[in-house]
Structures are given as structure tokens and as C-alpha cells.
Design a protein around this motif. Structure first.
Motif, PDB file in Angstrom:
ATOM      1  N   ALA A  54       5.149  13.656  12.436  1.00  0.00           N
ATOM      2  CA  ALA A  54       6.391  13.219  13.084  1.00  0.00           C
ATOM      3  C   ALA A  54       6.777  11.824  12.624  1.00  0.00           C
ATOM      4  O   ALA A  54       5.955  10.911  12.593  1.00  0.00           O
ATOM      5  CB  ALA A  54       6.223  13.243  14.596  1.00  0.00           C
ATOM      6  N   GLY A  55       8.033  11.665  12.237  1.00  0.00           N
ATOM      7  CA  GLY A  55       8.548  10.377  11.786  1.00  0.00           C
ATOM      8  C   GLY A  55       8.442  10.128  10.297  1.00  0.00           C
ATOM      9  O   GLY A  55       9.001   9.154   9.783  1.00  0.00           O
ATOM     10  N   ASP A 101       5.107   6.529   5.494  1.00  0.00           N
ATOM     11  CA  ASP A 101       3.687   6.889   5.509  1.00  0.00           C
ATOM     12  C   ASP A 101       3.293   7.434   6.882  1.00  0.00           C
ATOM     13  O   ASP A 101       3.567   6.817   7.913  1.00  0.00           O
ATOM     14  CB  ASP A 101       2.862   5.650   5.179  1.00  0.00           C
ATOM     15  CG  ASP A 101       1.369   5.930   5.096  1.00  0.00           C
ATOM     16  OD1 ASP A 101       0.982   7.114   5.071  1.00  0.00           O
ATOM     17  OD2 ASP A 101       0.592   4.959   5.076  1.00  0.00           O
ATOM     18  N   HIS A 102       2.639   8.602   6.880  1.00  0.00           N
ATOM     19  CA  HIS A 102       2.169   9.198   8.136  1.00  0.00           C
ATOM     20  C   HIS A 102       0.660   9.034   8.305  1.00  0.00           C
ATOM     21  O   HIS A 102       0.049   9.670   9.169  1.00  0.00           O
ATOM     22  CB  HIS A 102       2.550  10.678   8.212  1.00  0.00           C
ATOM     23  CG  HIS A 102       2.180  11.473   6.982  1.00  0.00           C
ATOM     24  ND1 HIS A 102       0.886  11.794   6.652  1.00  0.00           N
ATOM     25  CD2 HIS A 102       2.964  12.001   6.016  1.00  0.00           C
ATOM     26  CE1 HIS A 102       0.872  12.491   5.534  1.00  0.00           C
ATOM     27  NE2 HIS A 102       2.124  12.639   5.119  1.00  0.00           N
ATOM     28  N   GLY A 103       0.051   8.197   7.471  1.00  0.00           N
ATOM     29  CA  GLY A 103      -1.364   7.902   7.637  1.00  0.00           C
ATOM     30  C   GLY A 103      -2.302   8.750   6.816  1.00  0.00           C
ATOM     31  O   GLY A 103      -3.510   8.774   7.081  1.00  0.00           O
ATOM     32  N   GLY A 104      -1.788   9.437   5.802  1.00  0.00           N
ATOM     33  CA  GLY A 104      -2.663  10.264   4.970  1.00  0.00           C
ATOM     34  C   GLY A 104      -1.997  10.664   3.674  1.00  0.00           C
ATOM     35  O   GLY A 104      -0.882  10.233   3.354  1.00  0.00           O
ATOM     36  N   ALA A 105      -2.704  11.486   2.902  1.00  0.00           N
ATOM     37  CA  ALA A 105      -2.186  11.975   1.626  1.00  0.00           C
ATOM     38  C   ALA A 105      -0.972  12.869   1.841  1.00  0.00           C
ATOM     39  O   ALA A 105      -0.766  13.433   2.917  1.00  0.00           O
ATOM     40  CB  ALA A 105      -3.279  12.742   0.888  1.00  0.00           C
ATOM     41  N   LEU A 140       5.341   5.167   1.967  1.00  0.00           N
ATOM     42  CA  LEU A 140       5.236   3.726   2.164  1.00  0.00           C
ATOM     43  C   LEU A 140       5.247   3.405   3.655  1.00  0.00           C
ATOM     44  O   LEU A 140       5.814   4.167   4.450  1.00  0.00           O
ATOM     45  CB  LEU A 140       6.422   3.005   1.508  1.00  0.00           C
ATOM     46  CG  LEU A 140       6.601   3.154   0.000  1.00  0.00           C
ATOM     47  CD1 LEU A 140       7.902   2.472  -0.434  1.00  0.00           C
ATOM     48  CD2 LEU A 140       5.418   2.575  -0.747  1.00  0.00           C
ATOM     49  N   PRO A 141       4.664   2.285   4.060  1.00  0.00           N
ATOM     50  CA  PRO A 141       4.752   1.874   5.461  1.00  0.00           C
ATOM     51  C   PRO A 141       6.213   1.781   5.905  1.00  0.00           C
ATOM     52  O   PRO A 141       7.112   1.487   5.097  1.00  0.00           O
ATOM     53  CB  PRO A 141       4.082   0.498   5.475  1.00  0.00           C
ATOM     54  CG  PRO A 141       3.147   0.526   4.301  1.00  0.00           C
ATOM     55  CD  PRO A 141       3.837   1.350   3.258  1.00  0.00           C
ATOM     56  N   PRO A 169       0.840  -1.202   0.000  1.00  0.00           N
ATOM     57  CA  PRO A 169       0.000   0.000   0.000  1.00  0.00           C
ATOM     58  C   PRO A 169       0.872   1.247   0.000  1.00  0.00           C
ATOM     59  O   PRO A 169       1.949   1.266   0.606  1.00  0.00           O
ATOM     60  CB  PRO A 169      -0.794  -0.125   1.309  1.00  0.00           C
ATOM     61  CG  PRO A 169       0.089  -0.944   2.195  1.00  0.00           C
ATOM     62  CD  PRO A 169       0.794  -1.916   1.288  1.00  0.00           C
ATOM     63  N   ALA A 170       0.442   2.268  -0.703  1.00  0.00           N
ATOM     64  CA  ALA A 170       1.202   3.519  -0.794  1.00  0.00           C
ATOM     65  C   ALA A 170       0.236   4.700  -0.826  1.00  0.00           C
ATOM     66  O   ALA A 170      -0.948   4.545  -1.147  1.00  0.00           O
ATOM     67  CB  ALA A 170       2.089   3.523  -2.034  1.00  0.00           C
ATOM     68  N   ARG A 171       0.760   5.868  -0.480  1.00  0.00           N
ATOM     69  CA  ARG A 171      -0.011   7.117  -0.592  1.00  0.00           C
ATOM     70  C   ARG A 171       0.736   8.073  -1.507  1.00  0.00           C
ATOM     71  O   ARG A 171       1.962   8.031  -1.622  1.00  0.00           O
ATOM     72  CB  ARG A 171      -0.184   7.768   0.790  1.00  0.00           C
ATOM     73  CG  ARG A 171      -0.936   6.921   1.803  1.00  0.00           C
ATOM     74  CD  ARG A 171      -2.336   6.541   1.367  1.00  0.00           C
ATOM     75  NE  ARG A 171      -3.224   7.674   1.251  1.00  0.00           N
ATOM     76  CZ  ARG A 171      -4.076   8.061   2.215  1.00  0.00           C
ATOM     77  NH1 ARG A 171      -4.137   7.387   3.375  1.00  0.00           N
ATOM     78  NH2 ARG A 171      -4.885   9.087   2.030  1.00  0.00           N
ATOM     79  N   ASN A 172      -0.022   8.948  -2.155  1.00  0.00           N
ATOM     80  CA  ASN A 172       0.572   9.981  -2.992  1.00  0.00           C
ATOM     81  C   ASN A 172      -0.129  11.305  -2.673  1.00  0.00           C
ATOM     82  O   ASN A 172      -0.783  11.434  -1.639  1.00  0.00           O
ATOM     83  CB  ASN A 172       0.478   9.609  -4.470  1.00  0.00           C
ATOM     84  CG  ASN A 172      -0.922   9.282  -4.926  1.00  0.00           C
ATOM     85  OD1 ASN A 172      -1.383   8.139  -4.749  1.00  0.00           O
ATOM     86  ND2 ASN A 172      -1.631  10.256  -5.494  1.00  0.00           N
ATOM     87  N   ALA A 173       0.012  12.287  -3.545  1.00  0.00           N
ATOM     88  CA  ALA A 173      -0.471  13.638  -3.238  1.00  0.00           C
ATOM     89  C   ALA A 173      -1.986  13.708  -3.107  1.00  0.00           C
ATOM     90  O   ALA A 173      -2.730  12.925  -3.716  1.00  0.00           O
ATOM     91  CB  ALA A 173       0.007  14.616  -4.306  1.00  0.00           C
ATOM     92  N   LEU A 174      -2.442  14.673  -2.334  1.00  0.00           N
ATOM     93  CA  LEU A 174      -3.855  14.840  -1.991  1.00  0.00           C
ATOM     94  C   LEU A 174      -4.754  14.871  -3.223  1.00  0.00           C
ATOM     95  O   LEU A 174      -5.819  14.243  -3.238  1.00  0.00           O
ATOM     96  CB  LEU A 174      -4.033  16.133  -1.186  1.00  0.00           C
ATOM     97  CG  LEU A 174      -5.461  16.466  -0.754  1.00  0.00           C
ATOM     98  CD1 LEU A 174      -5.944  15.456   0.279  1.00  0.00           C
ATOM     99  CD2 LEU A 174      -5.538  17.897  -0.219  1.00  0.00           C
TER     100      LEU A 174
END
Length: 251
Positions: free
Chosen positions: A171-172, A210-214, A221-222, A110-115
Motif C-alpha cells: 500500500a502506498g 519504496d515499500h521496504g523490499g525488492a 525510492l524513499p 538508497p534505492a531498491r530494484n528487482a528481486l
């Protein structure tokens, strides 16, 4: 903070494989042809047909995207967005075998990208991730190097502050990062803000935790997958990222 840099080796030549097939001809066998003292020989069977091994391509990528991958590249992370306006993606690691072609080695993750999703014309502050194929040459983070072969810059400047779009703490997020070579100078720390295409074209695009959002424009990435990615990347294999929504990558 210190930053290790090194000269990448020359492009690796792809190794070819010559497949040959042969059969041993049997001894002629005498067969009566009805005439005195006459005999004929049986011909040897035809050698079997050898079917060459087909070199696999990365299935998510179309001919235009594949054409941007240099021949020397043997590692690729493919980040595929769900749609042009989605901020959710999946990531898969591939390695190129000289005979079999591209083979998946890990993922999907799983991955996130821009809002606001993806764009072919990224601009500073547009909250979209750039579509394209980009080199991965430099890494860094707030925490110690987890074992990457890439040059790694560690320092407190990688501390992330504030909150994300949904109020989640950042953070992180920059504990581990890999710089995406979009509008940046390769071979420098991810913190180098040189912008060859100009400031209006944005920059500072990273793969990070990954910080849990867009994100603002990065790929996230996790944490465990970030460590795996860093340990896997090898500058001798000229790694890159192919990133974008599924339709864009399939062109």
C-alpha cells in the motif's frame, strides 16, 4: 482520470565557451649596447597559456552507456546496483552544464530494484530490472501532483495491493510514479500497457515509492526522494534514467 500531455521543445544546443588570454606589450626600454648612440628594445613576454575547462562525465558510466545519452539531455538519474544479482542500489541526480559537463545535484539515495537483480534481456516475470538508458516523460500516482513539470495522471488505479516478497504491505507504493520508457509508448499515462517490443519483453517499469523490499522489476525510492525527483524533472531538459548493476553501467 485526466492526463496532461505536451510537445517537448526542440533539442537544446549546447553552449560553447571560447577562452582567450592576452597581455599588453610594455613600452620598449632603451638599453646601452656599448656603441655610440646604439640601443635595443626588450621583447614583450609571452601571453599566459589558458587551460580549457574539462567537461566532466558521469563517473559511474562507461563509454558504451554514455553513448546512449542524447546530446539534448541535461538531466539524468543514475541508478547503480550493487551487483548483477543484488536488489539494492543507489541513485544520484545529475545535471549537464554546457561548460563543466555533468554535475551531481542530489544523492546518493538508497534505492531498491528487482528481486533477482539486473538483466540486459528483460522478460515478463523474470523478476529482474532492465539494464539501459531510458527516457522519463510521464508521471502519475494515487496522490495529487506534488509539483512536477511532467504530465501527471492521478487516479485510484494507482492503488497498490497485496504484500511484497518479504511480507511487507505494498500500500502506498504507487502514490507517486515516474514511467521508465522501457517497452512503452512515451507521452501516455504510466497506465498505458502498449508494448512496442511485444508482451514477452515485459513492461510497466516505473520509479515508485519504496515499500521496504525488492520489486518485481521497478526502481523504488524513499517517499521524500520520490517527491524531490518529481519536482526536479523537467521535460525541457529531456530527462532520462541510466540504470543497471555497476559493471553493466561501466561498459
Amino acid at each position: 482520470m485526466s492526463f496532461r500531455t505536451g510537445v517537448l521543445p526542440a533539442a537544446l544546443l549546447a553552449a560553447g565557451l571560447l577562452l582567450t588570454g592576452c597581455a599588453t606589450e610594455p613600452s620598449p626600454r632603451s638599453v646601452s649596447n656599448g656603441s655610440e648612440g646604439g640601443s635595443i628594445g626588450r621583447s614583450a613576454p609571452e601571453p599566459p597559456t589558458v587551460v580549457p575547462v574539462r567537461a566532466e562525465e558521469i563517473p559511474a558510466l562507461g563509454p558504451k552507456t554514455r553513448g546512449q545519452i542524447p546530446d539534448a539531455t541535461r538531466q539524468a538519474i543514475v541508478v547503480t546496483g550493487e551487483s548483477p544479482r543484488s536488489n539494492r542500489s543507489t541513485a544520484v541526480l545529475y545535471e549537464r552544464d554546457p561548460v563543466r559537463g555533468w554535475q551531481p545535484v542530489s544523492g546518493p539515495w538508497p534505492a531498491r530494484n528487482a528481486l533477482r537483480g539486473w538483466t540486459d534481456d528483460h522478460r515478463q516475470g523474470d523478476l529482474r530490472s532492465p539494464v539501459g538508458v531510458f527516457g522519463l516523460t510521464d508521471a502519475g500516482g494515487r496522490l495529487p501532483d506534488p509539483g512536477t513539470k511532467l504530465p501527471y495522471d492521478r487516479g485510484p488505479a494507482f492503488s497498490a495491493r497485496g504484500t511484497g516478497f518479504d511480507g511487507q504491505a505494498l500500500a502506498g507504493a504507487f502514490d507517486f510514479v515516474v514511467a521508465v520508457n522501457y517497452n512503452r509508448k512515451p507521452g501516455t499515462t504510466p497506465l498505458d500497457w502498449t508494448r512496442p517490443l511485444g508482451a514477452s519483453k515485459g513492461g510497466g517499469i516505473w520509479i515508485h515509492v519504496d515499500h521496504g523490499g525488492a520489486t518485481q522489476g521497478c526502481v523504488a525510492l524513499p517517499r521524500a526522494r520520490m517527491k524531490e525527483l518529481l519536482r526536479w524533472l523537467d521535460p525541457a531538459k529531456h530527462p532520462l534514467v541510466a540504470m543497471g548493476d555497476a559493471a553493466a553501467l561501466a561498459r
